[in-house]
Design an enzyme around this catalytic site. Structure first.
Site, PDB file in Angstrom:
ATOM      1  N   HIS A   1      -1.617 -26.808  42.398  1.00 53.24           N
ATOM      2  CA  HIS A   1      -2.699 -27.416  43.175  1.00 53.24           C
ATOM      3  C   HIS A   1      -3.668 -28.090  42.466  1.00 53.24           C
ATOM      4  O   HIS A   1      -4.444 -28.971  42.999  1.00 53.24           O
ATOM      5  CB  HIS A   1      -3.346 -26.076  43.522  1.00 53.24           C
ATOM      6  CG  HIS A   1      -4.117 -25.325  42.245  1.00 53.24           C
ATOM      7  ND1 HIS A   1      -3.704 -24.375  41.862  1.00 53.24           N
ATOM      8  CD2 HIS A   1      -5.409 -25.724  41.878  1.00 53.24           C
ATOM      9  CE1 HIS A   1      -4.711 -23.652  40.933  1.00 53.24           C
ATOM     10  NE2 HIS A   1      -5.573 -24.637  40.796  1.00 53.24           N
TER      11      HIS A   1
ATOM     12  N   ASP B   1       3.277 -22.094  42.252  1.00 53.50           N
ATOM     13  CA  ASP B   1       1.841 -22.856  41.960  1.00 53.50           C
ATOM     14  C   ASP B   1       1.935 -23.637  40.620  1.00 53.50           C
ATOM     15  O   ASP B   1       1.203 -23.574  39.865  1.00 53.50           O
ATOM     16  CB  ASP B   1       0.580 -21.974  42.083  1.00 53.50           C
ATOM     17  CG  ASP B   1      -0.529 -22.883  41.967  1.00 53.50           C
ATOM     18  OD1 ASP B   1      -0.541 -24.028  42.301  1.00 53.50           O
ATOM     19  OD2 ASP B   1      -1.639 -22.603  41.374  1.00 53.50           O
TER      20      ASP B   1
ATOM     21  N   GLY C   1     -11.249 -25.669  36.522  1.00 56.97           N
ATOM     22  CA  GLY C   1     -10.917 -26.791  35.645  1.00 56.97           C
ATOM     23  C   GLY C   1      -9.937 -26.062  34.485  1.00 56.97           C
ATOM     24  O   GLY C   1      -9.324 -26.698  33.836  1.00 56.97           O
ATOM     25  N   ASN C   2      -9.938 -24.615  34.462  1.00 60.64           N
ATOM     26  CA  ASN C   2      -9.050 -23.940  33.645  1.00 60.64           C
ATOM     27  C   ASN C   2      -7.618 -23.892  33.906  1.00 60.64           C
ATOM     28  O   ASN C   2      -6.601 -23.378  33.415  1.00 60.64           O
ATOM     29  CB  ASN C   2      -9.411 -22.662  33.372  1.00 60.64           C
ATOM     30  CG  ASN C   2     -10.349 -22.402  32.185  1.00 60.64           C
ATOM     31  OD1 ASN C   2     -11.725 -22.152  32.445  1.00 60.64           O
ATOM     32  ND2 ASN C   2      -9.913 -22.453  31.019  1.00 60.64           N
ATOM     33  N   SER C   3      -7.231 -24.132  35.464  1.00 62.90           N
ATOM     34  CA  SER C   3      -6.178 -23.981  36.091  1.00 62.90           C
ATOM     35  C   SER C   3      -4.968 -24.914  35.442  1.00 62.90           C
ATOM     36  O   SER C   3      -5.169 -25.966  34.946  1.00 62.90           O
ATOM     37  CB  SER C   3      -5.981 -24.521  37.347  1.00 62.90           C
ATOM     38  OG  SER C   3      -7.035 -23.526  38.247  1.00 62.90           O
TER      39      SER C   3
ATOM     40  N   LEU D   1      16.878 -11.498  49.746  1.00 67.10           N
ATOM     41  CA  LEU D   1      17.703 -10.376  50.261  1.00 67.10           C
ATOM     42  C   LEU D   1      17.437 -10.052  51.747  1.00 67.10           C
ATOM     43  O   LEU D   1      18.655  -9.520  52.393  1.00 67.10           O
ATOM     44  CB  LEU D   1      17.119  -8.856  49.384  1.00 67.10           C
ATOM     45  CG  LEU D   1      17.780  -7.726  49.917  1.00 67.10           C
ATOM     46  CD1 LEU D   1      18.868  -7.552  49.251  1.00 67.10           C
ATOM     47  CD2 LEU D   1      16.657  -6.426  49.026  1.00 67.10           C
ATOM     48  N   GLY D   2      16.439 -10.362  52.439  1.00 67.07           N
ATOM     49  CA  GLY D   2      16.344 -10.288  53.661  1.00 67.07           C
ATOM     50  C   GLY D   2      15.768  -8.964  54.426  1.00 67.07           C
ATOM     51  O   GLY D   2      16.165  -8.392  55.390  1.00 67.07           O
ATOM     52  N   VAL D   3      14.508  -8.489  53.683  1.00 60.96           N
ATOM     53  CA  VAL D   3      14.195  -7.117  54.077  1.00 60.96           C
ATOM     54  C   VAL D   3      12.470  -7.474  53.946  1.00 60.96           C
ATOM     55  O   VAL D   3      11.870  -8.309  53.245  1.00 60.96           O
ATOM     56  CB  VAL D   3      14.422  -6.071  53.484  1.00 60.96           C
ATOM     57  CG1 VAL D   3      15.811  -5.590  53.417  1.00 60.96           C
ATOM     58  CG2 VAL D   3      14.185  -6.098  52.018  1.00 60.96           C
TER      59      VAL D   3
END
Length: 450
Positions: A89, A119, A190-192, A247-249
């Site tokens: 981001h 992210d 700003g820490n991201s 997995l599909g659940v």
């Protein structure tokens, strides 16, 4: 003179005690010196403001009044030839990216690849012989352990903050495939993309999000484990994209009452609420109502632990799944396939949060009755499930989360809406009876309208 001498002695004792106490504190300066050179400042133009994504649990205004054409964030040098790890981001939709090194040089950067689900983004600058961060292992962290963050909150570069690990294995609704490290390290816009560092001077996480109602730090910070970040980096460098297992659940937490209803001794595991057609789980015979307790040899204590396990599994792997079905343990073999883009909207191992009904007049939040619970309690139709409740008339009258309500004053409850309307129409102070279905059997409870 005696008084002054006594005061002097007291001050000397205090000073010695202070020095002894200080000697026992972590050596923060050494940790910072070891890593600060590998931390860079990132500014962009043409993208979205970094702040709005940093505090993802609540919307907030653009930081420092910069508007949408400039974003500030942090990055971490992970190779001497200029590969930089940061948050997706921070650089999303950016037309230009500028990296400022610790020696004050400013260099343009390009995006090698990014992964929205975790992210994370991988950048590259043209430079050599750069300082590189020392990487550790997030899985070795202990709750209560000291950790530091280095970043550029609100553009103040090379700012250092410290705190402790508050929890591990946190799942957030926005990224179910990341098992976050929660800390109380002060993190702000700003820490991201900056590092989370242990006292050995090793990077154990990438700071990504805060939980905030103001847009600023409120005591809850979340970092991506460094193992997850490095796996994403390696896939981006190798393939330009990230592949995840599927997995599909859809699963949900197994509460105490649901555990009782399904005959499970302890409320641990992931309750399957949906199996997607032609998915690996469907092919293997997984059913709605199964409780997944182990995945590929690893215990599944909470439902939120399953999606990161599945996502990290190599596509095409055959894994063992341990289930509880009708109070018996069962093992099935599942071949994991690749998570597709369209699966992100719902075909994941973590059910997306459904819109919640408001609390009704007696403090109950009702929901439709799941088919498997209806079958278990032998209720043919209708009814309303107590999804949650607050300390109100219902709770004080003995109702519990997970109760199935089937009768109101002798009349069938055909849906949650019907019961809410009946309760809303009651005269204040009037008594009413609800028939409650539990595994122990049906029982009426008498309550009085507030």
């Amino acid at each position: 003179m005696i008084a002054r001498g006594g005061a002097l002695a007291a001050w000397l004792m205090f000073g010695c005690a202070f020095m002894a106490s200080a000697a026992g504190l972590p050596d923060f300066p050494s940790v910072v010196k070891r890593n600060s050179g590998a931390v860079v400042n990132i500014s962009t133009s043409g993208g979205s403001s970094e702040q709005a994504a940093t505090s993802r649990q609540d919307s907030s205004d653009d930081e420092e009044g910069q508007g949408a054409d400039e974003s500030l964030g942090t990055g971490l040098l992970i190779s001497e030839d200029g590969f930089i790890l940061t948050n997706q981001h921070v650089v999303a939709d950016a037309e230009e990216i500028l990296v400022r090194l610790s020696d004050r040089r400013e260099l343009p950067a390009r995006v090698v690849g990014s992964d929205e689900r975790t992210d994370l983004a991988l950048l590259k600058i043209d430079a050599d012989h750069l300082p590189v961060a020392t990487l550790g292992r997030a899985k070795d962290l202990e709750v209560g352990e000291w950790v530091l963050a280095i970043g550029s909150p609100f553009g103040f570069e090379q700012s250092v903050t410290a705190g402790i690990v508050s929890a591990k294995g946190r799942s957030l609704p926005t990224e179910p495939y990341v098992s976050y490290i929660q800390t109380d390290v002060p993190i702000n816009p700003g820490n991201s993309g900056g590092p989370l560092i242990n006292l050995h001077g090793e990077v154990v996480g990438i700071n990504s999000q805060i939980y905030s109602q103001t847009g600023g730090y409120m005591g809850l910070s979340f970092a991506i484990p460094i193992e997850t970040a490095i796996d994403v980096v390696e896939q981006l460098r190798r393939n330009g994209r990230v592949s995840r297992g599927w997995l599909g659940v859809q699963v949900q937490p197994l509460t105490r009452d649901l555990a009782e209803a399904f005959g499970v001794a302890t409320p641990r595991g992931a309750l399957v609420s949906k199996v997607f057609a032609q998915s690996p789980a469907a092919v293997a015979g997984v059913r709605v109502g199964d409780v997944i307790t182990r995945f590929d040899g690893h215990d599944v204590e909470l439902s939120t632990a399953l999606p990161p396990m599945v996502g990290a599994t190599v596509v095409g792997s055959d894994i063992a799944l341990t289930l509880l079905r009708e109070r018996r343990e069962k093992q099935v073999q599942v071949r994991i396939t690749e998570l597709r883009d369209q699966d992100a909207t719902g075909d994941t191992e973590q059910a997306p949060p459904a819109p919640q009904r408001p609390l009704n007049r007696i403090g109950l939040r009702l929901a439709p009755v799941p088919d498997e619970l209806r079958q278990l309690l032998d209720v043919a139709s209708g009814g309303a499930l107590i999804e949650s409740l607050e300390n109100g008339v219902g709770a004080r009258g003995g109702l519990r989360q997970g109760d199935l309500l089937t009768m109101f004053n002798g009349s069938p409850i055909t849906s949650p809406d019907v019961l809410d309307h009946l309760l809303a129409a009651l005269p204040a102070g009037s008594a009413f009876a609800l028939l409650v279905q539990r595994r122990s059997g049906p029982a009426y409870l008498a309550l009085r309208a507030p």
